[in-house]
Structures are given as C-alpha cells and as structure tokens.
Write a protein that holds these residues in place. Structure first.
Motif, short mmCIF file in Angstrom:
data_model
loop_
_atom_site.label_atom_id
_atom_site.label_comp_id
_atom_site.label_asym_id
_atom_site.label_seq_id
_atom_site.Cartn_x
_atom_site.Cartn_y
_atom_site.Cartn_z
N LEU A 3 -0.39 -2.03 -9.45
CA LEU A 3 -0.92 -1.08 -8.54
C LEU A 3 -0.02 -0.84 -7.46
CD1 LEU A 3 -4.72 -0.72 -8.88
CD2 LEU A 3 -3.31 0.85 -9.83
N GLU A 4 0.49 -1.63 -6.82
CA GLU A 4 1.22 -1.73 -5.62
C GLU A 4 2.62 -1.00 -6.25
OE1 GLU A 4 2.32 -5.27 -3.57
OE2 GLU A 4 2.62 -6.34 -5.63
N VAL A 7 1.91 2.68 -6.49
CA VAL A 7 1.94 3.51 -5.16
C VAL A 7 3.43 3.52 -4.31
CG1 VAL A 7 0.90 3.05 -2.83
CG2 VAL A 7 -0.61 2.65 -4.79
N GLU A 13 -2.12 9.28 -9.19
CA GLU A 13 -2.99 9.12 -10.56
C GLU A 13 -2.32 8.96 -11.72
OE1 GLU A 13 -4.55 13.30 -12.14
OE2 GLU A 13 -4.81 13.17 -9.98
N ILE A 30 -5.87 7.18 -7.37
CA ILE A 30 -5.76 6.21 -6.30
C ILE A 30 -6.25 7.10 -4.94
CG2 ILE A 30 -4.32 4.57 -4.98
CD1 ILE A 30 -2.74 4.47 -7.62
N GLU A 31 -7.31 6.81 -4.56
CA GLU A 31 -7.79 7.53 -3.41
C GLU A 31 -7.35 7.08 -1.97
OE1 GLU A 31 -12.04 7.63 -3.78
OE2 GLU A 31 -12.03 9.28 -5.41
N VAL A 33 -5.26 3.76 -0.13
CA VAL A 33 -4.74 2.31 0.08
C VAL A 33 -4.80 1.94 1.45
CG1 VAL A 33 -2.58 1.19 0.00
CG2 VAL A 33 -2.84 3.06 -1.80
#
Length: 124
Positions: A3-4, A7, A13, A30-31, A33
C-alpha cells in the motif's frame, strides 16, 4: 504491491479481484494515511459489518441466490443450502469478536517477529 508504494505513487483507490473463479470485485479506497506510532501493535481492527459470502458460493449472483434461499425456509433450495453451508446464515453477524481476536493475534505475532528481526540486526 505494498500500500505504501501505491500511496507514494498518488493512488487513492483501486480495484481488487478476489477469487478469479467467482470474480468478486472490490473497490479499495485509501481514506487516510497517518503516522505509525512505535508504541502501537499493528495491525488494528477498527470496525466491520456484515458477514462475508461463503467460499465458492458462485460469485455475486450465487450469493444473492444463497441469501434468498437461506432467508426463506419455504424456498425450494433452503434445505440444500443449509446442508451445503452447514448452518443457518445471518448476513449481519460477521463474527466481530473472532475478527478482533484474529487481528490482535496477527499484531502480536508481527511484534514478536519485528523484535526478533531487530535483535538479529544488533548482534551483527
């Protein structure tokens, strides 16, 4: 892919397919971080709702048929579905306590592994 990495590339998304046979499509958003705090044992369980569909139920169309049959004791497939699934199915009960326990167990194992890794680096 982590995920990182997504991001870092500006992805907020994405679509995820689970079980290519049943073709479950998920939209992941991804709402937020935030900062990872060193004194918190990750992963964290925050919230949840609704039971997951049974494995190999036949994708979304099969799941809708399954729910309909399970909810109606007079449905022609009701007894077969109970037999196949092994018990009644409550779509609202996702087993929150078991999920929370599993996530805590994962966090505890991760913490032990991280500590072992740190110790292995210190002895070199």
């Amino acid at each position: 892919m982590r995920l990182e990495t997504l991001v870092g590339r500006g992805v907020a998304e994405f679509e995820y397919t689970y079980d290519f046979g049943d073709n479950w499509q998920h939209r992941v958003v991804i709402e937020h971080v935030g900062v990872a705090y060193p004194d918190v044992d990750y992963s964290l369980y925050l919230d949840g709702e609704r039971a997951a569909p049974p494995e190999d139920v036949g994708g979304p169309p099969g799941f809708f048929d399954f729910i309909e049959a399970m909810a109606n004791s007079r449905h022609p497939a009701h007894k077969d579905m109970i037999r196949w699934y092994g018990r009644p199915f409550n779509p609202r009960d996702f087993g929150e306590s078991a999920v929370a326990t599993t996530v805590r167990d994962i966090a505890a194992k991760r913490k032990v592994a991280m500590l072992a890794f740190e110790r292995s680096r210190q002895t070199r």
